[in-house]
Motif scaffolding. Structure first.
Motif, PDB file in Angstrom:
ATOM      1  N   SER A 184      -7.361   7.073   6.286  1.00  0.00           N
ATOM      2  CA  SER A 184      -8.683   6.140   5.604  1.00  0.00           C
ATOM      3  C   SER A 184      -8.986   6.791   4.162  1.00  0.00           C
ATOM      4  N   ILE A 185      -9.172   5.764   3.058  1.00  0.00           N
ATOM      5  CA  ILE A 185      -9.601   6.036   1.817  1.00  0.00           C
ATOM      6  C   ILE A 185     -10.600   5.074   1.547  1.00  0.00           C
ATOM      7  N   SER A 186     -11.524   5.608   0.601  1.00  0.00           N
ATOM      8  CA  SER A 186     -12.569   4.747   0.207  1.00  0.00           C
ATOM      9  C   SER A 186     -12.600   5.256  -1.284  1.00  0.00           C
ATOM     10  N   PHE A 187     -12.640   4.098  -2.140  1.00  0.00           N
ATOM     11  CA  PHE A 187     -12.719   4.205  -3.667  1.00  0.00           C
ATOM     12  C   PHE A 187     -13.677   3.433  -4.184  1.00  0.00           C
ATOM     13  N   GLU A 188     -14.655   3.996  -5.199  1.00  0.00           N
ATOM     14  CA  GLU A 188     -15.370   3.027  -5.975  1.00  0.00           C
ATOM     15  C   GLU A 188     -15.420   3.468  -7.301  1.00  0.00           C
ATOM     16  N   PRO A 213      -5.941   8.861 -15.917  1.00  0.00           N
ATOM     17  CA  PRO A 213      -5.406   7.454 -16.319  1.00  0.00           C
ATOM     18  C   PRO A 213      -4.444   7.134 -15.489  1.00  0.00           C
ATOM     19  N   GLU A 214      -3.601   7.960 -14.879  1.00  0.00           N
ATOM     20  CA  GLU A 214      -2.501   7.768 -13.906  1.00  0.00           C
ATOM     21  C   GLU A 214      -2.880   7.325 -12.702  1.00  0.00           C
ATOM     22  N   GLY A 215      -3.899   7.907 -11.984  1.00  0.00           N
ATOM     23  CA  GLY A 215      -4.585   7.460 -10.857  1.00  0.00           C
ATOM     24  C   GLY A 215      -5.249   6.070 -10.773  1.00  0.00           C
ATOM     25  N   LEU A 216      -5.866   5.813 -12.024  1.00  0.00           N
ATOM     26  CA  LEU A 216      -6.423   4.540 -12.220  1.00  0.00           C
ATOM     27  C   LEU A 216      -5.452   3.402 -12.594  1.00  0.00           C
ATOM     28  N   ARG A 217      -4.479   3.876 -13.101  1.00  0.00           N
ATOM     29  CA  ARG A 217      -3.118   2.886 -13.344  1.00  0.00           C
ATOM     30  C   ARG A 217      -2.533   2.517 -12.041  1.00  0.00           C
ATOM     31  N   VAL A 218      -2.558   3.158 -10.825  1.00  0.00           N
ATOM     32  CA  VAL A 218      -2.098   3.060  -9.735  1.00  0.00           C
ATOM     33  C   VAL A 218      -2.890   2.013  -8.881  1.00  0.00           C
ATOM     34  N   LEU A 219      -4.216   2.168  -9.050  1.00  0.00           N
ATOM     35  CA  LEU A 219      -5.541   1.537  -8.600  1.00  0.00           C
ATOM     36  C   LEU A 219      -5.105   0.088  -9.156  1.00  0.00           C
ATOM     37  N   TYR A 220      -5.266  -0.156 -10.316  1.00  0.00           N
ATOM     38  CA  TYR A 220      -5.223  -1.234 -11.195  1.00  0.00           C
ATOM     39  C   TYR A 220      -4.094  -2.155 -10.710  1.00  0.00           C
ATOM     40  N   TYR A 221      -2.811  -1.550 -10.760  1.00  0.00           N
ATOM     41  CA  TYR A 221      -1.760  -2.482 -10.374  1.00  0.00           C
ATOM     42  C   TYR A 221      -1.886  -2.638  -8.750  1.00  0.00           C
ATOM     43  N   LEU A 222      -2.066  -1.845  -7.964  1.00  0.00           N
ATOM     44  CA  LEU A 222      -2.354  -2.322  -6.505  1.00  0.00           C
ATOM     45  C   LEU A 222      -3.309  -3.521  -6.418  1.00  0.00           C
ATOM     46  N   ILE A 223      -4.191  -3.557  -7.029  1.00  0.00           N
ATOM     47  CA  ILE A 223      -5.307  -4.568  -7.008  1.00  0.00           C
ATOM     48  C   ILE A 223      -4.918  -5.900  -7.731  1.00  0.00           C
ATOM     49  N   GLN A 224      -3.996  -5.605  -8.799  1.00  0.00           N
ATOM     50  CA  GLN A 224      -3.393  -6.875  -9.107  1.00  0.00           C
ATOM     51  C   GLN A 224      -2.354  -7.596  -8.262  1.00  0.00           C
ATOM     52  N   ASP A 225      -1.519  -6.599  -7.412  1.00  0.00           N
ATOM     53  CA  ASP A 225      -0.604  -7.110  -6.369  1.00  0.00           C
ATOM     54  C   ASP A 225      -1.281  -7.813  -5.383  1.00  0.00           C
ATOM     55  N   PHE A 226      -2.428  -7.057  -4.785  1.00  0.00           N
ATOM     56  CA  PHE A 226      -3.147  -7.856  -3.907  1.00  0.00           C
ATOM     57  C   PHE A 226      -3.798  -9.063  -4.482  1.00  0.00           C
ATOM     58  N   LYS A 227      -4.490  -9.238  -5.255  1.00  0.00           N
ATOM     59  CA  LYS A 227      -4.979 -10.405  -5.870  1.00  0.00           C
ATOM     60  C   LYS A 227      -3.816 -11.658  -5.953  1.00  0.00           C
ATOM     61  N   CYS A 228      -2.757 -11.132  -6.561  1.00  0.00           N
ATOM     62  CA  CYS A 228      -1.608 -12.041  -6.723  1.00  0.00           C
ATOM     63  C   CYS A 228      -1.078 -12.706  -5.373  1.00  0.00           C
ATOM     64  N   LEU A 229      -0.848 -12.000  -4.460  1.00  0.00           N
ATOM     65  CA  LEU A 229      -0.554 -12.130  -3.354  1.00  0.00           C
ATOM     66  C   LEU A 229      -1.646 -13.135  -2.502  1.00  0.00           C
ATOM     67  N   VAL A 236       0.945  -1.198  -0.079  1.00  0.00           N
ATOM     68  CA  VAL A 236      -0.011   0.047  -0.118  1.00  0.00           C
ATOM     69  C   VAL A 236       0.793   1.222  -0.006  1.00  0.00           C
ATOM     70  N   ASP A 237       2.012   1.402   0.902  1.00  0.00           N
ATOM     71  CA  ASP A 237       2.669   2.526   0.778  1.00  0.00           C
ATOM     72  C   ASP A 237       3.354   2.615  -0.351  1.00  0.00           C
ATOM     73  N   ASP A 238       4.033   1.684  -0.832  1.00  0.00           N
ATOM     74  CA  ASP A 238       4.896   1.652  -2.099  1.00  0.00           C
ATOM     75  C   ASP A 238       3.939   2.162  -3.285  1.00  0.00           C
ATOM     76  N   SER A 239       2.700   1.890  -3.193  1.00  0.00           N
ATOM     77  CA  SER A 239       1.644   2.226  -4.488  1.00  0.00           C
ATOM     78  C   SER A 239       1.531   3.698  -4.498  1.00  0.00           C
ATOM     79  N   GLU A 240       1.299   4.470  -3.367  1.00  0.00           N
ATOM     80  CA  GLU A 240       0.752   5.744  -2.957  1.00  0.00           C
ATOM     81  C   GLU A 240      -0.400   6.108  -3.203  1.00  0.00           C
ATOM     82  N   ILE A 241      -1.457   5.099  -3.161  1.00  0.00           N
ATOM     83  CA  ILE A 241      -2.767   5.141  -3.569  1.00  0.00           C
ATOM     84  C   ILE A 241      -3.335   6.019  -2.546  1.00  0.00           C
TER      85      ILE A 241
END
Length: 140
Positions: free
Chosen positions: A89-93, A109-125, A57-62
């Motif tokens: 706290s943050i809450s995104f939809e 697009p940059e903010g959504l890219r950050v979100l997309y990669y964070l979610i992919q990292d979470f899913k993978c782990l 989470v910290d590294d993603s800067e979300i």
């Protein structure tokens, strides 16, 4: 917490996880493909794994992102992310993001890219953890 899902040919399908303050991971995956049933699993994460989630989470800067320009949820589904970390706290939809290409023609697009990669990292782990601890093949 991260629920993402949609209603489609196979009904309401979703992938959801939550990690609480004590390090318990709750996982749910509902895919009605071939009449599969919902998968529910929970387990306690080691302090090292909890620290890894926090590092991701910290590294993603979300936590610095703003979702006001992101597309709203629609009939194709939604992606939701709620994080409480270090007193903030943050809450995104937003609309469901199926691939990185879905982020290109948006107002942020940059903010959504950050979100997309964070979610992919979470899913993978998370899918790796679930696969290691249980004899299931989660669908995501």
């Amino acid at each position: 917490m991260h629920p993402t899902g949609h209603r489609g040919r196979y009904g309401h399908e979703f992938f959801r996880f939550e990690i609480d303050n004590q390090g318990y991971l709750k996982y749910a995956n509902n895919s009605n493909y071939r009449r599969d049933s919902i998968i529910h699993k929970s387990l306690r994460l080691s302090p090292t794994l909890v620290a890894e989630f926090k590092r991701i989470v910290d590294d993603s800067e979300i936590m610095a992102e703003d979702s006001t320009l992101w597309p709203r949820r629609d009939e194709n589904g939604r992606l939701q992310l709620d994080i409480s970390l270090n007193g903030k706290s943050i809450s995104f939809e937003t609309a469901k993001i199926s691939s990185l290409a879905d982020t290109v023609d948006t107002q942020d697009p940059e903010g959504l890219r950050v979100l997309y990669y964070l979610i992919q990292d979470f899913k993978c782990l998370i899918l790796s953890i679930i696969s290691l601890h249980f004899k299931i093949k989660p669908i995501a």
